[in-house]
Design an enzyme around this catalytic site. Structure first.
Site, PDB file in Angstrom:
ATOM      1  N   CYS A   1       0.677  -1.465   0.051  1.00 55.71           N
ATOM      2  CA  CYS A   1       0.093  -0.134   0.241  1.00 55.71           C
ATOM      3  C   CYS A   1       0.918   1.236   0.628  1.00 55.71           C
ATOM      4  CB  CYS A   1      -0.875  -0.068   0.859  1.00 55.71           C
ATOM      5  SG  CYS A   1      -2.292   1.168   1.194  1.00 55.71           S
TER       6      CYS A   1
ATOM      7  N   HIS B   1      -3.462  -5.047   0.846  1.00 56.65           N
ATOM      8  CA  HIS B   1      -2.826  -5.938   1.956  1.00 56.65           C
ATOM      9  C   HIS B   1      -2.856  -6.912   2.308  1.00 56.65           C
ATOM     10  CE1 HIS B   1      -2.683  -1.972   4.251  1.00 56.65           C
ATOM     11  NE2 HIS B   1      -3.581  -1.169   3.089  1.00 56.65           N
TER      12      HIS B   1
ATOM     13  N   GLU C   1      -1.683  -8.564   4.583  1.00 57.72           N
ATOM     14  CA  GLU C   1      -1.712  -8.938   5.904  1.00 57.72           C
ATOM     15  C   GLU C   1      -2.545  -9.513   6.252  1.00 57.72           C
ATOM     16  OE1 GLU C   1      -1.239  -4.659   6.135  1.00 57.72           O
ATOM     17  OE2 GLU C   1      -1.164  -6.169   4.857  1.00 57.72           O
TER      18      GLU C   1
ATOM     19  N   SER D   1       0.667 -13.346  38.070  1.00 56.99           N
ATOM     20  CA  SER D   1      -0.784 -13.160  38.702  1.00 56.99           C
ATOM     21  C   SER D   1      -1.711 -13.715  38.166  1.00 56.99           C
ATOM     22  CB  SER D   1      -0.780 -11.787  37.143  1.00 56.99           C
ATOM     23  OG  SER D   1      -1.111 -12.365  36.376  1.00 56.99           O
ATOM     24  N   GLY D   2      -0.895 -15.022  37.215  1.00 56.16           N
ATOM     25  CA  GLY D   2      -1.991 -16.104  36.787  1.00 56.16           C
ATOM     26  C   GLY D   2      -2.878 -16.447  35.558  1.00 56.16           C
ATOM     27  N   GLY D   3      -2.085 -14.675  35.252  1.00 56.24           N
ATOM     28  CA  GLY D   3      -2.485 -14.606  33.713  1.00 56.24           C
ATOM     29  C   GLY D   3      -1.346 -15.260  32.491  1.00 56.24           C
ATOM     30  N   VAL D   4      -1.629 -15.341  31.427  1.00 54.75           N
ATOM     31  CA  VAL D   4      -0.720 -16.298  30.667  1.00 54.75           C
ATOM     32  C   VAL D   4       0.215 -15.478  30.297  1.00 54.75           C
ATOM     33  CG1 VAL D   4      -0.542 -16.802  28.054  1.00 54.75           C
ATOM     34  CG2 VAL D   4      -2.967 -16.502  28.841  1.00 54.75           C
ATOM     35  N   ASP D   5       0.374 -14.464  30.137  1.00 50.58           N
ATOM     36  CA  ASP D   5       1.925 -13.923  29.802  1.00 50.58           C
ATOM     37  C   ASP D   5       2.755 -13.811  31.013  1.00 50.58           C
ATOM     38  OD1 ASP D   5       0.827 -12.562  27.462  1.00 50.58           O
ATOM     39  OD2 ASP D   5       1.326 -11.063  28.164  1.00 50.58           O
ATOM     40  N   SER D   6       2.587 -13.585  32.285  1.00 53.49           N
ATOM     41  CA  SER D   6       3.559 -13.678  33.627  1.00 53.49           C
ATOM     42  C   SER D   6       4.127 -15.660  33.892  1.00 53.49           C
ATOM     43  CB  SER D   6       3.033 -13.336  34.606  1.00 53.49           C
ATOM     44  OG  SER D   6       1.715 -13.873  35.162  1.00 53.49           O
ATOM     45  N   SER D   7       2.486 -16.379  33.704  1.00 50.51           N
ATOM     46  CA  SER D   7       2.859 -17.404  33.594  1.00 50.51           C
ATOM     47  C   SER D   7       3.643 -18.410  32.711  1.00 50.51           C
ATOM     48  CB  SER D   7       1.595 -17.880  33.637  1.00 50.51           C
ATOM     49  OG  SER D   7       0.457 -17.882  34.465  1.00 50.51           O
TER      50      SER D   7
END
Length: 527
Positions: A81, A176, A178, A230-236
């Protein structure tokens, strides 16, 4: 060392999708602002360069330009583009303001059997022309191609919809590739990255674990690390990766603010402390959080109180671990991109982006971000390979303030208890109800689902008596990117089952409603 694709960002809202599509082809890619220094581009040593779209017009003065170093590297270049228009303008072509803008679906005719598009089509016309269904979003268009370029595709309103210089391996697409709306977009990007650039498809999470573990060990040495879990995905996933690398040198601090999902604290402790053997300090700070939230009804004020109190509690616990030298955070690549900002130099300092941001300075700790190169889908894949339960890794998003922003108005312990149980019933039902057409659970078919506590009472009838109890709203949405979302058309049977269970099993709730608002105009969360 992995082969790399450099993506220069000209301000498109979907630049991250380019990087994700390249990585889905198992090739490593990074996004950097369009105005990076020539020395950075050379040192990056990409196998190819992709120029993103953007909101500017190359027909105006002082608009973004492609660094000349890109065209002098001797590697393939793909302009998308605005990237195509900038390439055309800078290499000797002509771009003009289009009188007929193209936004949305378009059918383009592929021409001249170029190496980028040869053999790729969605359908063939009766005359034998290969056609592509693509997504356009442009006003300006290329009127004259630069010397050395040949026509690669066209539409009725855009005669030069794509162009190619096969000698230098420079390509431009006005559409585009993507976005998912361009049906063969992934095939086009894979063709460019794997065949034309010759990048090796060796970016894979199994290999990433070994590389990341070695890097963490080299970086940390024998020093100790603290992580806010925290129990969230990233920190786990960050905790599991760090524990794989440094074992008992890692200590996690799990702050329970009293606003988690049903049995979540117990599940976190069971997964990390019992199953994986991670050292976890469990801090039950629910009394403190609820006391600070008493009487507060403004959503933003609640968020700030919960965030500030989390930092305070975490800082107190971290201060007790006097041998720790590092603070680990679950920062992921989209956080890094957003923190860098649009149009900023790549060499500028990127701020920490997490709910414990600022703590490294306060505690005099060094910052460790083992996931900062990964997108969310890669983080989830990594988590499974590290042995985390898929049910934890593929859970729906949960806000940092927890139920604090799913209880409208003032947060009280009894409100949180009611909401926890209602939400658990909703999620359990979504997991058990299977869609006959797809064979998937409705939990997997929705992107995010949760219950919201409404601080209003309604009249009901139970048995021979009248009730005057609270209302719960159910919310379920389907989305690709969380920027826009559609409400999920859940089966009436499922909704009826959830409603009956909540009203019968959660004393204090006598009415259940379903939110059928899309985003926009509504947001996904209620607060």
């Amino acid at each position: 060392m992995h082969d790399k694709i450099l993506i220069l960002d000209f301000g498109s809202q979907v630049t991250q999708l380019i990087a994700r599509r390249v990585r889905e082809a198992n090739v490593y890619s990074e996004i950097h602002p369009y105005d990076v220094d020539a020395s950075f581009i050379r040192d990056f040593a990409p196998k190819g360069v992709i120029l993103s779209g953007g909101p500017s017009s190359v027909t105006e003065t002082d608009t973004p330009r492609v660094p000349q170093a890109v065209f002098e590297l001797g590697v393939p270049v793909l302009g998308i583009c605005y990237g195509m228009q900038a390439m055309a303008e800078q290499l000797g072509g002509k771009v003009d303001i289009g009188h007929l803008r193209e936004f949305g679906y378009a059918e383009v005719r592929a021409r001249n059997h170029t190496s980028l598009l040869e053999g790729i089509s969605d359908f063939t016309t009766p005359e034998g022309h290969g056609m592509l269904k693509v997504w356009m979003s442009h006003g300006d268009k290329v009127l004259e191609m630069p010397p050395g370029f040949a026509l690669m595709a066209s539409t009725e309103s855009c005669p030069i919809a794509a162009m190619a210089d096969e000698t230098r391996h420079f390509y431009g697409l006005q559409w585009h590739p993507e976005v998912t709306h361009t049906v063969q977009g992934r095939a086009m990007l894979e063709r460019f990255v794997l065949k034309i650039c010759g990048a090796q498809p060796d970016w894979e999470m199994g290999h990433y674990i070994d590389e990341a573990v070695a890097k963490i060990r080299e970086q940390v040495g024998q020093e100790h690390v603290i992580l806010g879990l925290s129990g969230g995905v990233d920190s786990s996933v960050a905790a599991a990766l760090l524990h794989r690398a440094i074992g008992d040198q890692l200590t996690c601090v799990f702050v329970d603010h009293g606003l988690l999902r049903l049995n979540e604290a117990e599940q976190v402790m069971a997964t990390f402390a019992d199953h994986l053997g991670v050292k976890v300090i469990h801090v039950d700070a629910s009394e403190v959080f609820l006391r600070k939230l008493a009487g507060v009804t403004d959503p933003e004020a609640k968020r700030k109180i919960i965030g500030a109190e989390f930092v305070e509690v975490f800082q107190t616990e971290a201060g007790k671990l006097t041998d720790a030298k590092w603070l680990a955070q679950g920062t992921i690549y989209p956080d890094v991109i957003e923190s860098a900002g649009k149009g900023k130099k790549a060499t500028q300092t990127i701020k920490s982006h997490h709910n414990v941001g600022g703590l490294p300075e306060t505690l005099n700790l060094k910052l460790l971000e083992p996931l900062r190169e990964l997108f969310k889908d890669e983080v989830r894949e990594l988590g499974v390979k590290l042995g985390l339960p898929p049910a934890m890794v593929y859970r729906h998003p949960f806000p940092g303030p927890g139920l604090g922003v799913r209880i409208l108005g003032e947060v009280k312990r009894d409100f949180a208890d009611l909401l926890r149980r209602a939400d658990a019933i909703f999620i359990e039902t979504l997991r058990t109800f299977i869609d006959k057409e797809t064979g998937k659970s409705w939990y997997d078919l929705t992107s995010q689902a949760f219950a919201v506590f409404l601080p209003v009472k309604s009249v009901g009838v139970m048995g021979d008596g009248r009730t005057y109890e609270y209302v719960v709203a159910l919310r379920a949405v389907q989305t690709l990117d969380f920027m826009t979302a559609h409400w999920a058309h859940l089966p009436h049977e499922l909704l009826g089952h959830v409603s009956n269970r909540i009203i019968n099993e959660v004393r204090g709730i006598n009415r259940v409603v379903y939110d059928i608002s899309g985003k926009p105009p509504a947001t996904i969360e209620w607060e």
